[in-house]
Design a protein around this motif. Structure first.
Motif, mmCIF file in Angstrom:
data_model
loop_
_atom_site.group_PDB
_atom_site.id
_atom_site.type_symbol
_atom_site.label_atom_id
_atom_site.label_comp_id
_atom_site.label_asym_id
_atom_site.label_seq_id
_atom_site.Cartn_x
_atom_site.Cartn_y
_atom_site.Cartn_z
ATOM 1 N N ARG A 1 0.792 -1.211 0.044
ATOM 2 C CA ARG A 1 0.044 0.161 0.178
ATOM 3 C C ARG A 1 0.757 1.305 0.133
ATOM 4 N NH1 ARG A 1 -3.123 -2.797 -1.728
ATOM 5 N NH2 ARG A 1 -5.051 -3.849 -1.000
ATOM 6 N N ASN A 2 0.611 2.236 -1.047
ATOM 7 C CA ASN A 2 1.108 3.265 -0.975
ATOM 8 C C ASN A 2 2.838 3.254 -1.104
ATOM 9 O OD1 ASN A 2 1.044 6.095 -1.194
ATOM 10 N ND2 ASN A 2 1.106 6.521 1.155
ATOM 11 N N ILE A 3 3.075 2.590 -1.813
ATOM 12 C CA ILE A 3 4.688 2.179 -2.061
ATOM 13 C C ILE A 3 5.278 3.308 -2.914
ATOM 14 C CG2 ILE A 3 6.611 0.660 -2.836
ATOM 15 C CD1 ILE A 3 4.771 -0.400 -0.280
ATOM 16 N N SER A 4 6.164 3.994 -2.334
ATOM 17 C CA SER A 4 6.879 4.987 -3.034
ATOM 18 C C SER A 4 8.740 4.762 -2.877
ATOM 19 C CB SER A 4 6.746 6.466 -2.661
ATOM 20 O OG SER A 4 5.287 6.841 -2.755
ATOM 21 N N VAL A 5 9.366 5.139 -3.830
ATOM 22 C CA VAL A 5 10.851 4.655 -3.970
ATOM 23 C C VAL A 5 11.594 5.858 -4.386
ATOM 24 C CG1 VAL A 5 12.710 3.264 -4.421
ATOM 25 C CG2 VAL A 5 10.655 2.114 -3.727
ATOM 26 N N LYS A 6 12.348 6.387 -3.757
ATOM 27 C CA LYS A 6 13.511 7.284 -4.761
ATOM 28 C C LYS A 6 14.767 6.913 -4.519
ATOM 29 C CE LYS A 6 13.340 11.762 -4.147
ATOM 30 N NZ LYS A 6 13.117 12.981 -3.415
ATOM 31 N N LEU A 7 15.377 6.898 -5.821
ATOM 32 C CA LEU A 7 16.945 6.434 -5.835
ATOM 33 C C LEU A 7 17.630 7.948 -6.388
ATOM 34 C CD1 LEU A 7 16.462 3.142 -7.973
ATOM 35 C CD2 LEU A 7 16.668 3.458 -5.485
ATOM 36 N N GLY A 8 18.260 8.180 -5.198
ATOM 37 C CA GLY A 8 18.838 9.530 -5.725
ATOM 38 C C GLY A 8 17.800 10.795 -5.578
ATOM 39 N N ARG A 9 17.706 11.442 -6.547
ATOM 40 C CA ARG A 9 16.736 12.334 -6.918
ATOM 41 C C ARG A 9 15.528 11.849 -7.660
ATOM 42 N NH1 ARG A 9 20.135 18.235 -7.957
ATOM 43 N NH2 ARG A 9 21.323 18.279 -5.954
ATOM 44 N N ARG A 10 15.759 10.770 -8.134
ATOM 45 C CA ARG A 10 14.719 10.361 -9.097
ATOM 46 C C ARG A 10 13.672 9.425 -8.282
ATOM 47 N NH1 ARG A 10 14.109 5.721 -12.726
ATOM 48 N NH2 ARG A 10 15.949 4.772 -11.890
ATOM 49 N N ARG A 11 12.355 9.909 -8.490
ATOM 50 C CA ARG A 11 11.309 8.921 -7.808
ATOM 51 C C ARG A 11 10.913 7.793 -8.967
ATOM 52 N NH1 ARG A 11 7.919 9.462 -3.687
ATOM 53 N NH2 ARG A 11 8.872 11.408 -3.303
#
Length: 266
Positions: free
Chosen positions: A6-16
């Protein structure tokens, strides 16, 4: 029983890479995650398995995985990544036996050989892993994974196979072997979640398809609902006519015909 994110968000460096993704898979069916390169398929899978730092919640069979110990997770789900690097010189059977140490099947020493037979490598048990082809190594890793969760249901609780591109390095015959195995595991009550690139195999074997696009889920549903001309053209950026044969001079393979051939020969 389900696997839910649920509501999974991932940022790698500045990139979402993922932005508020909701995902659900049910035991008893094969759920395929598909989409173009860079759409976030593997990142979603690695978020579900805890390999990538993420925001949001993942629940497996109703339990928040953040509250489960590694041994508890290992008892109910096994993960096959895209690739695995083995630093030490193990033979094939030794690799597969690693699944016993992580799962609940340790009391049955026959399981690793059964798993090797399931992937067509029972004659490779004594061979060195590093000497195998890429496709053979991939099948060894799958045997290790299914050894870990050999029985799809234990005490009424489903177990899960989580596979990242399980047929990527395989010829068409071994692709069928792997997908038949996944289909059988789900039919016996287990859950299967697989990142897939081959849309034909997805159409043949998946019960439920999650189509991703630029870090979000574009649509979900049965293969017939998701794999349409309009949806694929929009998501992949090219015309991909579904159920349309090419001009007569261009040969093509129709894997779906295997179903009719198998039934006819039986």
């Amino acid at each position: 029983m389900t696997l839910q994110a649920r509501n999974i968000s991932v940022k790698l460096g500045r990139r979402r890479v993922l932005a508020g993704v909701d995902f659900s898979a049910s035991a008893g069916r094969v759920t395929a995650i598909v989409g173009p390169n860079g759409s976030g398929k593997t990142t979603l899978l690695r978020s579900i398995t805890g390999e990538v730092a993420h925001q949001g919640e993942v629940r497996l069979n109703g339990a928040d995985v953040a509250n489960l110990q590694p041994w508890q997770l290992a008892a109910i789900r096994a993960v096959q990544p895209q690739s695995s690097s083995i630093a030490f010189p193990f033979n094939v059977l030794e690799i597969v036996r690693l699944g016993l140490s992580a799962g609940l099947s340790a009391a049955d020493s026959s399981v690793p050989m059964k798993a090797l037979q399931a992937v067509g490598l029972n004659r490779f048990a004594g061979r060195m892993y590093q000497g195998l082809s890429g496709g053979e190594q991939q099948r060894v890793q799958l045997a290790r994974v299914i050894t870990q969760v050999w029985e799809p249901v234990v005490d009424g609780i489903p177990r899960w196979l989580i596979l990242d591109e399980p047929v990527a390095s395989l010829d068409i015959g071994h692709q069928f072997t792997v997908m038949d195995l996944a289909r059988d595991y789900a039919a016996r009550g287990g859950g299967v979640v697989a990142v897939m690139h081959d849309l034909n195999l997805t159409a043949m074997f998946a019960d439920y398809v999650v189509l991703m696009e630029t870090g979000q889920i574009a649509t979900t549903g049965s293969p017939a609902e998701v794999l349409t001309d309009e949806t694929l053209a929009r998501t992949y950026g090219c015309a991909v006519p579904v159920n349309t044969t090419p001009p007569a001079q261009i040969p093509f393979l129709l894997p779906q015909a295997r179903v009719n051939m198998t039934r006819h020969s039986a």
